[in-house]
Design an enzyme around this catalytic site. Sequence first.
Site, PDB file in Angstrom:
ATOM      1  N   GLU A  27       0.804  -1.204   0.000  1.00  0.00           N
ATOM      2  CA  GLU A  27       0.000   0.000   0.000  1.00  0.00           C
ATOM      3  C   GLU A  27       0.843   1.263   0.000  1.00  0.00           C
ATOM      4  O   GLU A  27       2.005   1.268   0.394  1.00  0.00           O
ATOM      5  CB  GLU A  27      -0.893   0.008   1.232  1.00  0.00           C
ATOM      6  CG  GLU A  27      -0.067   0.053   2.485  1.00  0.00           C
ATOM      7  CD  GLU A  27      -0.830  -0.334   3.721  1.00  0.00           C
ATOM      8  OE1 GLU A  27      -1.962  -0.817   3.597  1.00  0.00           O
ATOM      9  OE2 GLU A  27      -0.283  -0.150   4.804  1.00  0.00           O
ATOM     10  N   CYS A  55       3.449   8.079   1.619  1.00  0.00           N
ATOM     11  CA  CYS A  55       4.130   7.036   2.380  1.00  0.00           C
ATOM     12  C   CYS A  55       4.113   5.778   1.512  1.00  0.00           C
ATOM     13  O   CYS A  55       3.041   5.328   1.113  1.00  0.00           O
ATOM     14  CB  CYS A  55       3.362   6.822   3.691  1.00  0.00           C
ATOM     15  SG  CYS A  55       3.968   5.423   4.631  1.00  0.00           S
ATOM     16  N   CYS A  90       7.112  -8.280   5.788  1.00  0.00           N
ATOM     17  CA  CYS A  90       8.369  -7.850   6.406  1.00  0.00           C
ATOM     18  C   CYS A  90       8.889  -8.986   7.275  1.00  0.00           C
ATOM     19  O   CYS A  90       8.118  -9.676   7.938  1.00  0.00           O
ATOM     20  CB  CYS A  90       8.153  -6.599   7.274  1.00  0.00           C
ATOM     21  SG  CYS A  90       9.689  -5.983   8.020  1.00  0.00           S
ATOM     22  N   CYS A 120       8.510  -7.367  14.261  1.00  0.00           N
ATOM     23  CA  CYS A 120       8.199  -6.517  15.416  1.00  0.00           C
ATOM     24  C   CYS A 120       6.810  -6.906  15.951  1.00  0.00           C
ATOM     25  O   CYS A 120       5.874  -7.087  15.176  1.00  0.00           O
ATOM     26  CB  CYS A 120       8.222  -5.046  15.029  1.00  0.00           C
ATOM     27  SG  CYS A 120       9.785  -4.546  14.315  1.00  0.00           S
ATOM     28  N   CYS A 125       3.367  -4.845  15.016  1.00  0.00           N
ATOM     29  CA  CYS A 125       3.187  -4.365  13.638  1.00  0.00           C
ATOM     30  C   CYS A 125       2.386  -5.361  12.804  1.00  0.00           C
ATOM     31  O   CYS A 125       2.705  -6.553  12.776  1.00  0.00           O
ATOM     32  CB  CYS A 125       4.554  -4.136  13.012  1.00  0.00           C
ATOM     33  SG  CYS A 125       4.475  -3.725  11.264  1.00  0.00           S
ATOM     34  N   CYS A 183       0.553   1.849   9.371  1.00  0.00           N
ATOM     35  CA  CYS A 183       1.516   0.925   8.762  1.00  0.00           C
ATOM     36  C   CYS A 183       0.942  -0.474   8.502  1.00  0.00           C
ATOM     37  O   CYS A 183       0.603  -1.195   9.422  1.00  0.00           O
ATOM     38  CB  CYS A 183       2.705   0.804   9.715  1.00  0.00           C
ATOM     39  SG  CYS A 183       3.896  -0.466   9.298  1.00  0.00           S
TER      40      CYS A 183
HETATM   41  N1  SAH Z   1      10.232  -0.993   8.693  1.00  0.00           N
HETATM   42  C1  SAH Z   1      10.454   0.373   8.888  1.00  0.00           C
HETATM   43  C2  SAH Z   1       9.482   1.262   8.153  1.00  0.00           C
HETATM   44  C3  SAH Z   1       8.061   0.817   8.099  1.00  0.00           C
HETATM   45  S1  SAH Z   1       7.185   0.803   9.625  1.00  0.00           S
HETATM   46  C4  SAH Z   1      10.477   0.696  10.379  1.00  0.00           C
HETATM   47  O1  SAH Z   1      10.116  -0.162  11.168  1.00  0.00           O
HETATM   48  O2  SAH Z   1      10.884   1.803  10.722  1.00  0.00           O
HETATM   49  C5  SAH Z   1       6.877   2.559   9.856  1.00  0.00           C
HETATM   50  C6  SAH Z   1       6.600   2.945  11.298  1.00  0.00           C
HETATM   51  O3  SAH Z   1       5.315   2.480  11.721  1.00  0.00           O
HETATM   52  C7  SAH Z   1       7.619   2.378  12.274  1.00  0.00           C
HETATM   53  O4  SAH Z   1       8.071   3.344  13.179  1.00  0.00           O
HETATM   54  C8  SAH Z   1       6.802   1.320  12.950  1.00  0.00           C
HETATM   55  O5  SAH Z   1       7.340   0.958  14.183  1.00  0.00           O
HETATM   56  C9  SAH Z   1       5.445   1.965  13.030  1.00  0.00           C
HETATM   57  N2  SAH Z   1       4.370   1.023  13.357  1.00  0.00           N
HETATM   58  C10 SAH Z   1       4.330  -0.316  13.151  1.00  0.00           C
HETATM   59  N3  SAH Z   1       3.187  -0.837  13.625  1.00  0.00           N
HETATM   60  C11 SAH Z   1       2.484   0.188  14.153  1.00  0.00           C
HETATM   61  C12 SAH Z   1       1.214   0.289  14.811  1.00  0.00           C
HETATM   62  N4  SAH Z   1       0.443  -0.775  14.994  1.00  0.00           N
HETATM   63  N5  SAH Z   1       0.811   1.507  15.248  1.00  0.00           N
HETATM   64  C13 SAH Z   1       1.582   2.605  15.027  1.00  0.00           C
HETATM   65  N6  SAH Z   1       2.773   2.577  14.400  1.00  0.00           N
HETATM   66  C14 SAH Z   1       3.230   1.382  13.970  1.00  0.00           C
HETATM   67 FE1  SF4 Z   2       8.880  -4.525   9.607  1.00  0.00          FE
HETATM   68 FE2  SF4 Z   2       6.753  -3.528  10.827  1.00  0.00          FE
HETATM   69 FE3  SF4 Z   2       9.037  -3.892  12.187  1.00  0.00          FE
HETATM   70 FE4  SF4 Z   2       8.872  -1.939  10.333  1.00  0.00          FE
HETATM   71  S1  SF4 Z   2       7.696  -2.073  12.242  1.00  0.00           S
HETATM   72  S2  SF4 Z   2      10.545  -3.428  10.635  1.00  0.00           S
HETATM   73  S3  SF4 Z   2       7.511  -2.930   8.844  1.00  0.00           S
HETATM   74  S4  SF4 Z   2       7.777  -5.519  11.274  1.00  0.00           S
END
Ligand code: SAH
Ligand code: SF4
Length: 385
Positions: free
Chosen positions: A101, A114, A121, A125, A128, A352
């Site tokens: 997206e 964005c 991924c 994390c 996420c 995200c």
């Molecule tokens: N992988 C990269 C970029 C994509 S994620 C990274 O992790 O930085 C972009 C941002 O969205 C990151 O800071 C991530 O931690 C945040 N993010 C992930 N899941 C989220 C959620 N459920 N609520 C708010 N932010 C979230």
């Molecule tokens: Fe991957 Fe989501 Fe962690 Fe970013 S926040 S590195 S997209 S798992």
Amino acid sequence: MAELENASASERVNLLDFDLEGIRSWCAEHGEKPFRATQLARWIHRFCVDDFDAMTNLAKSFRAKLKNLAYIKAPEVITERRSADGTRKWLFDVGAGNAVEAVFIPEDDRGTLCISTQAGCAMGCLFCSTGKQGFNRNLKTSEIVGQLWWAERELRREAGVTDPNDRIISNVVLMGMGEPLQNLSAVIPALKTFLDDNGYGLSRRRVTVSTSGLVNQIDKLGAEVPVALAVSLHAPDDELRDKIMPVNRKHPLADLMAACRRYLRVAPRDFITFEYLLLGGVNDSPEQARALIRLVRSVPCKFNLIPFNPFPDSDLKQPRREDVLAFAKILNDAGIVTTVRKTRGDDIAAACGQLAGEVKDKTRRAERLLAQKRAFGIVPAAGQE
Ligand code: SAH
Ligand code: SF4
């Protein structure tokens, strides 16, 4: 002339896969001068044109060659959502049942897109929804650039904009699905295209890469194309960060802070943006805010606090409003510029990875992640909720 007759569909190249140097060498291979490459790039990226016949200043013979050997194609849009606040979200088909997206966020003084860099991924994390899907594949440069190419073209068409200098998208952030630094071979040509005057002409400060903290790749990005860097921190100490971001077990915080300092030596921007996701009861206490100040002492930085955006089965809590404000105040009082991210496009799940997360979770990762969160004590054990 043989090349005009023989090119099969599989031999044709998608010009969105090339940065400007790539277009120049492709043109040279086919007997075209460098200025032709510049003209071609401008048609593609500044005028958002995909029809070679519309490229009127190119010689007819060159156009015929292009039609036979090349094409310009962004991924297909599967769905589009519009939020009441003007935020737009497109889901692109990248084949084999995978979708990624892009989200457009209009503001008074800018328009930010964005974009995604991977389908899924691998970083895992815990908070996420993209991470929950697991890793499918790296996007190609054409699929990364294609998101910007397509969105700019669509937004201009809707607004009736014809002047190529009238850009609607002024800022690009690589904060959609995926870890951009795990796909550097495709991301670097895409970034170069975003910055090139004959591409999108965006200044380095208007292009941001967000990473979960891959230390060696931060150095590589700095050496190749030092755009603005955002680092997802989310915890003030290794013990907690190890639990919620598995990347930390390989690249602990001291190494990450050192990489940030090295990046600032080469980056034209004089601070790192630390993103800090606030998870209710996990990382949002005043003591943790103070520990954070000690952690980042040697890194010129700003903070962007992101209240957790829940998604189905995320099992984690949003922070309380008063805790978010107290956390921000502690950082601000210590002289660190701190903003709290406004939630935009809530009604279309614009956080995200969320829309694609609704579309599929084809692995059993969700269950595994829940087991991990329980084992770490981040959520209560089964039966104790
Ligand atoms: N992988 C990269 C970029 C994509 S994620 C990274 O992790 O930085 C972009 C941002 O969205 C990151 O800071 C991530 O931690 C945040 N993010 C992930 N899941 C989220 C959620 N459920 N609520 C708010 N932010 C979230
Ligand atoms: Fe991957 Fe989501 Fe962690 Fe970013 S926040 S590195 S997209 S798992």
